[in-house]
Design a protein around this motif. Structure first.
Motif, short mmCIF file in Angstrom:
data_model
loop_
_atom_site.label_atom_id
_atom_site.label_comp_id
_atom_site.label_asym_id
_atom_site.label_seq_id
_atom_site.Cartn_x
_atom_site.Cartn_y
_atom_site.Cartn_z
N LEU A 4 0.82 -1.21 0.00
CA LEU A 4 0.00 0.00 0.00
C LEU A 4 0.86 1.26 0.00
O LEU A 4 0.39 2.33 -0.42
N HIS A 5 2.09 1.16 0.46
CA HIS A 5 2.96 2.34 0.48
C HIS A 5 3.30 2.82 -0.92
O HIS A 5 3.80 3.93 -1.09
N ARG A 6 3.04 1.98 -1.91
CA ARG A 6 3.34 2.35 -3.30
C ARG A 6 2.15 3.01 -3.99
O ARG A 6 2.18 3.23 -5.20
N ALA A 7 1.10 3.28 -3.25
CA ALA A 7 -0.09 3.89 -3.85
C ALA A 7 0.24 5.24 -4.47
O ALA A 7 1.02 6.02 -3.92
N ARG A 8 -0.38 5.48 -5.62
CA ARG A 8 -0.20 6.80 -6.26
C ARG A 8 -1.52 7.22 -6.88
O ARG A 8 -2.28 6.40 -7.40
N ASN A 46 -4.05 7.97 4.40
CA ASN A 46 -2.66 8.44 4.37
C ASN A 46 -1.76 7.59 5.25
O ASN A 46 -0.61 7.30 4.90
N CYS A 49 -1.15 4.16 3.67
CA CYS A 49 -0.29 4.28 2.49
C CYS A 49 1.05 4.95 2.81
O CYS A 49 1.88 5.14 1.91
N GLN A 51 1.83 7.98 3.44
CA GLN A 51 2.03 9.22 2.70
C GLN A 51 1.21 10.33 3.37
O GLN A 51 0.05 10.11 3.72
N LEU A 54 -1.56 11.97 0.39
CA LEU A 54 -2.13 11.22 -0.72
C LEU A 54 -3.61 11.53 -0.85
O LEU A 54 -4.12 11.83 -1.92
N ILE A 72 -2.40 0.76 -7.02
CA ILE A 72 -1.46 -0.07 -6.26
C ILE A 72 -0.73 -0.95 -7.26
O ILE A 72 -1.36 -1.71 -8.00
N ASP A 192 -3.98 -3.12 7.20
CA ASP A 192 -3.14 -3.31 6.02
C ASP A 192 -3.31 -4.72 5.47
O ASP A 192 -3.51 -4.93 4.26
#
Length: 213
Positions: A4-8, A46, A49, A51, A54, A72, A192
């Motif tokens: 999930l940390h790669r979410a954009r 946020n 993820c 971030q 986000l 993702i 998560d």
């Protein structure tokens, strides 16, 4: 690092026809985040993820009425989408516009084939409001799995946390309910894991054994 940390962020839509845009019409599984305005939805997204900005809330609760999509991806493979739905509970834009939003969101929740699960944010001090219950009743025919996050749990004592958890689980026996606090990072790992369980991994198998609902 969690996937999930790669979410954009990839797109924002305000009409059903816009869901046919490139990137949104590939049949990828979607997990939607819903909840009352001020329930801590943007903060939770946020944190999950990792971030800071986000997802961000409007300064006027209930004013922002769009679906925001976040991709993702694992290496070069797209795995799914997170969808940030508008908070409900306010009607700042007038009856006609509110009616249009309600129809748009209702049709997304009722008809979007890619939707795999809902993350329902509820303030731990005021869970299961009439609007929360109405949402659950509305999506019940689809039998979608729901993860209910009781946000701002740090504002309750341990005894109060235990009591609200028992009551909410009793009211939602077919779904997952857990305490969540962005400030104390309570429930982060569990949430998560649950969200990632709704996305297929790179080899196409479920990340975890499929749950029956």
């Amino acid at each position: 690092m969690s996937l999930l940390h790669r979410a954009r962020f990839i797109d924002t839509v305000s009409a059903l026809g816009q869901l046919r845009r490139p990137g949104l019409d590939d049949g990828l599984p979607e997990v939607a985040f819903v909840g009352r305005s001020n329930a801590g939805k943007s903060t939770a997204i946020n944190l999950l993820c990792n971030q800071k900005r986000l997802a961000f809330a409007s300064k006027t609760p209930g004013r922002t009425q769009h679906l925001n999509f976040f991709e993702i991806a694992d290496r070069d493979q797209r795995r799914g989408l997170l969808v940030d739905l508008p908070g409900y509970g306010y009607a700042e834009a007038g009856h006609q516009r509110q009616s249009e939003w309600d129809e748009f969101l209702g049709r997304y929740l009722a008809e979007r084939a890619e939707l795999r699960g809902l993350v329902l944010m509820m303030d731990a001090r005021r869970p299961l409001t009439d609007l929360d219950l109405a949402l659950l009743d509305f999506v019940a025919p689809r039998k979608l799995p729901v993860l209910a996050l009781l946000t701002k749990a740090d504002k309750l004592t341990r005894s109060e946390q235990a009591q609200v958890l028992v009551r909410t689980r009793a009211a939602m026996p077919d779904h997952t309910v857990q305490l969540f606090s962005a400030l104390k990072r309570v429930g982060l790992e569990e949430a998560d894991a649950k969200v990632l369980g709704w996305f297929p991994p790179e080899d196409g198998r479920p990340l975890r054994p499929k749950e029956e609902f």
